[in-house]
Structure formats: structure tokens, C-alpha cells
Design a protein around this motif. Structure first.
Motif, PDB file in Angstrom:
ATOM      1  N   VAL A   1      30.651  78.283  13.003  1.00 16.85           N
ATOM      2  CA  VAL A   1      29.883  77.971  14.200  1.00 16.85           C
ATOM      3  C   VAL A   1      28.422  78.046  13.791  1.00 16.85           C
ATOM      4  N   TYR A   2      27.690  76.942  13.982  1.00 20.26           N
ATOM      5  CA  TYR A   2      26.314  76.854  13.493  1.00 20.26           C
ATOM      6  C   TYR A   2      25.359  76.771  14.674  1.00 20.26           C
TER       7      TYR A   2
ATOM      8  N   THR B   1      13.567  80.086  11.303  1.00 19.63           N
ATOM      9  CA  THR B   1      12.651  79.085  11.860  1.00 19.63           C
ATOM     10  C   THR B   1      11.530  78.918  10.848  1.00 19.63           C
ATOM     11  N   HIS B   2      11.499  77.771  10.139  1.00 21.33           N
ATOM     12  CA  HIS B   2      10.571  77.657   9.019  1.00 21.33           C
ATOM     13  C   HIS B   2      10.202  76.205   8.763  1.00 21.33           C
ATOM     14  N   VAL B   3       9.287  75.994   7.827  1.00 22.47           N
ATOM     15  CA  VAL B   3       8.660  74.688   7.635  1.00 22.47           C
ATOM     16  C   VAL B   3       9.552  73.685   6.909  1.00 22.47           C
ATOM     17  N   MET B   4      10.579  74.125   6.201  1.00 20.58           N
ATOM     18  CA  MET B   4      11.387  73.194   5.426  1.00 20.58           C
ATOM     19  C   MET B   4      12.289  72.331   6.307  1.00 20.58           C
TER      20      MET B   4
ATOM     21  N   PRO C   1      15.268  76.171  14.885  1.00 21.06           N
ATOM     22  CA  PRO C   1      15.958  77.449  14.695  1.00 21.06           C
ATOM     23  C   PRO C   1      17.394  77.224  14.231  1.00 21.06           C
ATOM     24  N   GLN C   2      17.831  78.049  13.272  1.00 19.40           N
ATOM     25  CA  GLN C   2      19.188  77.907  12.759  1.00 19.40           C
ATOM     26  C   GLN C   2      19.771  79.267  12.412  1.00 19.40           C
TER      27      GLN C   2
ATOM     28  N   GLU D   1      16.625  65.910  19.438  1.00 17.08           N
ATOM     29  CA  GLU D   1      15.246  65.851  18.971  1.00 17.08           C
ATOM     30  C   GLU D   1      15.021  66.700  17.732  1.00 17.08           C
ATOM     31  N   ALA D   2      15.695  67.850  17.643  1.00 16.61           N
ATOM     32  CA  ALA D   2      15.450  68.783  16.549  1.00 16.61           C
ATOM     33  C   ALA D   2      16.545  68.784  15.492  1.00 16.61           C
TER      34      ALA D   2
END
Length: 280
Positions: free
Chosen positions: A225-226, A210-213, A248-249, A28-29
Motif C-alpha cells: 500500500v503506497y 517530501t523532497h525535491v527529487m 508526499p510518499q 496533479e502530483a
């Protein structure tokens, strides 16, 4: 500066003896499209292009990319197009990974783009591409519908090479994390940024961004590892990742070589009101 290498698929087809297990994921994300999925059987063609095939890595789709499309292009010797773009409102970035691409802008401005070559093409620009070399050329093509703003000029097209752009180190990272920026981040004429992010071995994003882009990430070199939403995923050169807004990344560059990726994000515009980012 060390010599750069860029991973680009050559297609092909796996044997019947290969296992089906793979790292491909569609959530989903986020989505992960590994390089092993970029086979001959999933290529596409475009009208008014000769000697060309492509892998579509991202496209506007419910539950997927909303602001951009991304193609991995392969143009055979003698191939190309005199009418590459059919959307007058589309802006683009081209990034060459293998071979040589001849880009012509405004009819008489010719650029021989080698690996590392980067072109920003403004919306409505007149441009053509040809492969005059003896080997195929492989390049990334990122497209976005430009969001015009009254009183703000449209940015001009330009061509450069990443070797000619000094990376900007992130503060307090001892140079282990740097970004090659091709436009000024404060230049609000631009509504998208396509940069190259480099992590030296052992470098990391030390928090869950964690942001709008919205993001499209194509891994040019190395492995890591991501962190994608709640999952940690192994990625390597040739893999593509899509991250929706606010996913989140983070990452940890664990391989022996630098971990580098071409990064798309939408920037510098008001949030469009209405579900799905569409005006009511």
C-alpha cells in the motif's frame, strides 16, 4: 542471496467480458499506471529498431514527468538495434527483467545481460543491443538529458548485475528496508540515480517523504500500500508510479513476498531557475 524474480508484461488483450474498473490514476502530483494497462493496443515502435515493441511509461509532458522518460522494452529473437539512441545528450540505464540481452559498448565490448543485469550508458556513448537468444528479452530503459557542469567529468559507462551489488540497509530498520545502489551517492558526476529499493514483508517508510527529487517507480516484485500525496493506493508487481517533486510518499509492504521497485530520481544539480525548471 535468494533467487530474484522480476515482473514484465507480455502484453495481450483483455476479453470483452472484463470489467472496466481499474487502478489507473492520473493526478496533479502523481500517476499510477497498473500492469493491466500494458496491453498490445498501447505499444509503440522506434525507428532503427527491429523486432521490437515498447510501452512508454513516462515522458516529459506538462503536468507529468519533467526530467526523464521510461520505456518497458520487448525485443524478439534476432531483434535489436545498431543505432538505439538518437539523442547524443541522453544518458541511460538498462535493467533486464526477462531473457538475455547482448549489449555492445564502444564497438568491441560485449556483455550478455541476464535478469538483474544493469547498465549505465554515458551520454554520447556508442552502444548497440541484440537478442541472440531463443526467447524475447524484456528490459527497462530509463533516459535522461545529462546536465553537464564545467569542471565536472562525465561518468563512465559500466555494466553489472544486482546480484553482485550488496544492498545498503536503512538505519534503524533491522534490515526491513534496504537500497541497492549502483553508483556512489556522493559522486556528483552522476545527475540521476537508478536504484532498487527492497522492503521485507511488514517493512515501511515510517514518515511522509517530501523532497525535491522527481521519481519513477517500477514495481519488480511483491505488493504494498503506497501513500501518494493524500491517497493510499494498492500497488503490485508490474505497476508503474510517477511522483512529481515534493509529492508526499510513504509505503507499507503488506504482501507475503518482499516488495521491490526500480527507482529513478534526479540528483546532484543546482535547481534551474524559472517556472517549469527552465532557464530564463
Amino acid at each position: 542471496m535468494a533467487e530474484r524474480t522480476y515482473w514484465a508484461t507480455h502484453g495481450g488483450h483483455p476479453p470483452q467480458t472484463d470489467l472496466l474498473t481499474d487502478r489507473a490514476m492520473f493526478r496533479e502530483a502523481y500517476a499510477v499506471i497498473p500492469r493491466g494497462t500494458q496491453r498490445d493496443i498501447v505499444t509503440s515502435n522506434l525507428p532503427l529498431w527491429e523486432g521490437t515493441r515498447l510501452w512508454v511509461l513516462a515522458r516529459p509532458l506538462t503536468g507529468f514527468a519533467e526530467t526523464f522518460s521510461q520505456y518497458l522494452m520487448e525485443v524478439s529473437p534476432g531483434g535489436g538495434s545498431d543505432s538505439p539512441e538518437d539523442d547524443p545528450g541522453a544518458e541511460a540505464v538498462l535493467f533486464v527483467m526477462e531473457g538475455e540481452l547482448t549489449l555492445t559498448v564502444r564497438g568491441d565490448e560485449h556483455h550478455a545481460m541476464a535478469p538483474g543485469g544493469y547498465a549505465f550508458l554515458a551520454p554520447g556513448e556508442q552502444w548497440t543491443v541484440r537478442n541472440h537468444a531463443a526467447e524475447p528479452v524484456r528490459f527497462m530503459w530509463i533516459r535522461k538529458a545529462y546536465q553537464r557542469v564545467e569542471g565536472v567529468d562525465v561518468p563512465e559507462s559500466f555494466v553489472t548485475n544486482e546480484q553482485d551489488v550488496a544492498p545498503t540497509p536503512m538505519p534503524d530498520t533491522d534490515g526491513k528496508w534496504a537500497t541497492t545502489r549502483f553508483v556512489d551517492p556522493n559522486d556528483v558526476r552522476h545527475d540521476m540515480h537508478v536504484t532498487i529499493v527492497t522492503f521485507q514483508p511488514g517493512g515501511l517508510i515510517p514518515f511522509a517523504e517530501t523532497h525535491v527529487m522527481e521519481h519513477g517507480l517500477y514495481v519488480l516484485e511483491g505488493q504494498a500500500v503506497y501513500r501518494l500525496n493524500e491517497d493510499w493506493v494498492e500497488v503490485q508487481a508490474g505497476d508503474f508510479m510517477w511522483l512529481r517533486a515534493f509529492c508526499p510518499q510513504a509505503c507499507y509492504a503488506g504482501g507475503p513476498r518482499p516488495f521491490r521497485y526500480l527507482l529513478y530520481k534526479d540528483v546532484n544539480r543546482h535547481v534551474r531557475l524559472g517556472l517549469g525548471g527552465m532557464h530564463r
